[in-house]
Design an enzyme around this catalytic site. Structure first.
Site, PDB file in Angstrom:
ATOM      1  N   GLY A  32      14.060  69.051  31.065  1.00 11.05           N
ATOM      2  CA  GLY A  32      14.959  70.187  30.893  1.00 11.05           C
ATOM      3  C   GLY A  32      16.287  69.780  30.309  1.00 11.05           C
ATOM      4  O   GLY A  32      16.695  68.619  30.374  1.00 11.05           O
ATOM      5  N   GLY A  34      20.324  71.785  29.466  1.00  9.98           N
ATOM      6  CA  GLY A  34      21.147  72.991  29.490  1.00  9.98           C
ATOM      7  C   GLY A  34      22.600  72.656  29.276  1.00  9.98           C
ATOM      8  O   GLY A  34      22.951  71.526  28.908  1.00  9.98           O
ATOM      9  N   THR A  35      23.470  73.629  29.513  1.00 10.55           N
ATOM     10  CA  THR A  35      24.901  73.416  29.315  1.00 10.55           C
ATOM     11  C   THR A  35      25.449  72.382  30.292  1.00 10.55           C
ATOM     12  O   THR A  35      26.431  71.712  29.999  1.00 10.55           O
ATOM     13  CB  THR A  35      25.650  74.743  29.500  1.00 10.55           C
ATOM     14  OG1 THR A  35      25.328  75.295  30.785  1.00 10.55           O
ATOM     15  CG2 THR A  35      25.255  75.748  28.427  1.00 10.55           C
ATOM     16  N   TYR A  36      24.808  72.243  31.453  1.00 11.17           N
ATOM     17  CA  TYR A  36      25.259  71.301  32.468  1.00 11.17           C
ATOM     18  C   TYR A  36      24.899  69.858  32.122  1.00 11.17           C
ATOM     19  O   TYR A  36      25.558  68.915  32.537  1.00 11.17           O
ATOM     20  CB  TYR A  36      24.625  71.655  33.821  1.00 11.17           C
ATOM     21  CG  TYR A  36      23.118  71.730  33.746  1.00 11.17           C
ATOM     22  CD1 TYR A  36      22.334  70.581  33.865  1.00 11.17           C
ATOM     23  CD2 TYR A  36      22.474  72.938  33.522  1.00 11.17           C
ATOM     24  CE1 TYR A  36      20.962  70.638  33.758  1.00 11.17           C
ATOM     25  CE2 TYR A  36      21.093  73.007  33.420  1.00 11.17           C
ATOM     26  CZ  TYR A  36      20.344  71.859  33.538  1.00 11.17           C
ATOM     27  OH  TYR A  36      18.975  71.918  33.422  1.00 11.17           O
ATOM     28  N   GLY A  37      23.784  69.654  31.388  1.00 10.69           N
ATOM     29  CA  GLY A  37      23.318  68.306  31.098  1.00 10.69           C
ATOM     30  C   GLY A  37      21.813  68.257  30.923  1.00 10.69           C
ATOM     31  O   GLY A  37      21.218  69.141  30.310  1.00 10.69           O
ATOM     32  N   LEU A  38      21.181  67.221  31.505  1.00 11.19           N
ATOM     33  CA  LEU A  38      19.750  66.970  31.318  1.00 11.19           C
ATOM     34  C   LEU A  38      19.044  66.858  32.662  1.00 11.19           C
ATOM     35  O   LEU A  38      19.665  66.523  33.669  1.00 11.19           O
ATOM     36  CB  LEU A  38      19.543  65.668  30.536  1.00 11.19           C
ATOM     37  CG  LEU A  38      20.245  65.548  29.180  1.00 11.19           C
ATOM     38  CD1 LEU A  38      20.160  64.113  28.678  1.00 11.19           C
ATOM     39  CD2 LEU A  38      19.629  66.508  28.174  1.00 11.19           C
ATOM     40  N   VAL A  39      17.732  67.120  32.652  1.00 12.53           N
ATOM     41  CA  VAL A  39      16.916  66.921  33.849  1.00 12.53           C
ATOM     42  C   VAL A  39      15.724  66.047  33.479  1.00 12.53           C
ATOM     43  O   VAL A  39      15.042  66.301  32.480  1.00 12.53           O
ATOM     44  CB  VAL A  39      16.417  68.252  34.439  1.00 12.53           C
ATOM     45  CG1 VAL A  39      15.588  67.984  35.701  1.00 12.53           C
ATOM     46  CG2 VAL A  39      17.578  69.173  34.769  1.00 12.53           C
ATOM     47  N   LYS A  55      18.891  65.040  37.825  1.00  6.83           N
ATOM     48  CA  LYS A  55      19.765  65.893  37.027  1.00  6.83           C
ATOM     49  C   LYS A  55      20.989  65.089  36.602  1.00  6.83           C
ATOM     50  O   LYS A  55      21.757  64.621  37.438  1.00  6.83           O
ATOM     51  CB  LYS A  55      20.182  67.109  37.864  1.00  6.83           C
ATOM     52  CG  LYS A  55      21.010  68.156  37.154  1.00  6.83           C
ATOM     53  CD  LYS A  55      21.224  69.338  38.111  1.00  6.83           C
ATOM     54  CE  LYS A  55      22.042  70.443  37.489  1.00  6.83           C
ATOM     55  NZ  LYS A  55      22.213  71.595  38.417  1.00  6.83           N
ATOM     56  N   ASP A 154      24.222  82.855  41.351  1.00 10.44           N
ATOM     57  CA  ASP A 154      23.470  82.725  40.099  1.00 10.44           C
ATOM     58  C   ASP A 154      21.966  82.775  40.359  1.00 10.44           C
ATOM     59  O   ASP A 154      21.202  81.985  39.804  1.00 10.44           O
ATOM     60  CB  ASP A 154      23.850  81.430  39.382  1.00 10.44           C
ATOM     61  CG  ASP A 154      23.389  81.422  37.920  1.00 10.44           C
ATOM     62  OD1 ASP A 154      23.155  82.522  37.372  1.00 10.44           O
ATOM     63  OD2 ASP A 154      23.259  80.340  37.335  1.00 10.44           O
TER      64      ASP A 154
END
Length: 470
Positions: A32, A34-39, A55, A154
């Site tokens: 994964g 997203g804006t937060y980073g990677l998974v 994460k 959220d």
């Protein structure tokens, strides 16, 4: 770094080049971004070699270290423990670049992919037992959070995970606490935190600019998720005006009003106090809507317990909206089929289990997230965390536990967490125990934790004066 293959090969030849914490895992690949980073998906090297989701957070926008969002998520997750809340296994810091990695128990599925699979591949809705079990477990975890004064803020299908391994097969886990907050007597209006909740699941009081809101915003989101489980499509699909930080979203409100009807002062007395209703720049007060009716959209009889529960979750007035605790006691969950701990077992003796696809895994990457040149591949179920269609007969189905807040004890602080001064980075006083700063109950008081905010449906109940801070 190319496609990451050479760097990964070099590091595998010499494990001493890796940070000590990294040597605990065998990397499977990236699952994964997203804006937060990677998974990433990894496996522990020591038996039983369980799958772990790792994460990795991006650097803070200021480039001065760990993201405050990541710190807040850690501070919350290390304090809570419940079967229906994702478990934080460890926290790792790469001191070379101060990058932060959070390790969680791996969940093979999420509600977004489950719903999409039924809509696009299976061609029919989820069975009643599965819907009821998924919803009950979601409410059970949410009741625990709200009992501990936490608003998630959220909730959406992609943040509701479902376990795929044998021991916890079919168990729901609430995930992604980046926007979560402690909400008892906040020091400042929660609206100061900016826009929260993905727009399709955002409560009307948020859209109309409420400065003070409660855990009722989570219950609205659960109502939207419940409707989506029934119909396989989002209930209120508004178009977001992303260029504006203004919480007011006309198209989203329009979608809500067309289904639920126009809100009135009789049904929602505090509506007049909401900024965007009061100012009425978009003339929404005078606009008349011919409501199509919620029951027509979700195809439920208006006298059915399912419709009654859904309509109470989607109550306009947050003071009247049903709470998680109340929802768990609703008649809907007392009717056959009763909800179970494993949401994926067959509800009928001859019914086949649905074979949900496993997550795509990009195996051509490393823990730095180097871009791969090959498309991600779905890893065989036996190599990851189990397949939905495995031998899970009727005997594996179990009834839910009593409807109380479970496992109220907090997680122990791991060595990985000790390596970094998180309280100081989060703006807390590291010399004062976390429980005192947050107003967290001591062990002998924990069973007394209950929601006492206006969102409880206890109209006229004054919130306690004790501060809860994060």
């Amino acid at each position: 770094m190319g496609d990451g293959s050479s760097s990964r090969s070099n590091s595998s030849n010499s494990t001493s080049e890796k940070p000590e914490w990294l040597q605990q895992y065998n990397l499977v690949g990236k699952i994964g971004e997203g804006t937060y980073g990677l998974v990433f998906l990894a496996r522990t090297k020591t038996p039983p070699k369980r799958p772990i989701a790792i994460k990795k957070f991006k650097q803070s926008k200021d480039g001065d270290g760990v993201s405050p969002t990541a710190i807040r998520e850690i501070m919350l997750l290390r304090e809570i423990s419940h079967e229906n809340v994702v478990k934080l296994v460890n926290v790792h810091i790469n001191f070379a670049d101060m990058s932060l990695y959070l390790a969680f128990d791996y969940a093979e599925y999420d509600l977004y992919e489950i719903i999409r699979h039924h809509r696009d591949k299976v061609g029919h809705s989820l069975n009643t037992y599965t819907v009821k079990s998924l919803l009950w477990q979601l409410l059970n975890g949410l009741n625990y959070l709200h009992s501990n004064w936490i608003i998630h803020r959220d909730l959406k299908p992609s943040n509701i995970l479902v376990m795929g391994d044998a021991e916890e097969h079919g168990i729901v886990k609430i995930a992604d606490f980046g926007l979560a907050r402690i909400y008892q007597a906040p020091l400042k209006p929660l609206s100061d935190n900016g826009v929260v909740v993905t727009i399709w699941y955002r409560a009307p009081e948020l859209l109309l600019g409420s400065k003070h809101y409660t855990s009722a915003v989570d219950m609205w989101a659960v109502g939207c998720i419940f409707a989506e489980l029934l119909t396989l499509k989002p209930l209120f699909q508004g178009a977001e005006a992303k260029s504006s930080q203004n919480p007011f979203q006309l198209d989203q409100l329009d979608k809500i009003f067309k289904i639920l009807g126009h809100p009135t002062m009789d049904k929602w007395p505090t509506l007049v106090n909401l900024p965007h209703w009061q100012n009425d720049v978009q003339h929404i007060q005078a606009h008349k809507y011919d409501s199509v009716g919620l029951h027509n959209v979700v195809h439920l009889n208006q006298k059915s317990p399912a419709y009654d529960l859904l309509s109470k979750m989607l109550e306009y007035d947050p003071l009247k909206r049903i709470t998680a605790s109340q929802a768990l006691e609703h008649e809907y969950f007392r009717m056959d089929p009763l909800p179970g701990r494993n949401a994926f077992v067959a509800s009928q003796p001859m019914e086949k289990n649905v074979n949900y696809p496993t997550r795509p895994v990009d195996t051509n990457t490393d823990f730095e997230g180097t871009t791969s040149i090959n498309p991600p591949q779905a890893v065989a179920a036996g190599n990851v965390a189990g397949n939905m269609a495995g031998a899970h007969g009727m005997g594996s189905r179990s009834m839910p536990r009593p409807m109380v807040a479970h496992n109220m004890q907090r997680m122990q602080q791991s060595q990985g967490m000790m390596a970094y001064n998180f309280p100081a980075q989060a703006g807390l006083n590291p010399s004062v125990p976390l429980q005192q700063q947050r107003g967290m109950a001591q062990p002998h008081q924990q069973q007394q934790l209950r929601r006492k905010d206006p969102g409880m449906g206890m109209s006229g109940y004054a919130p306690p004066n004790k501060s809860r801070r994060l």
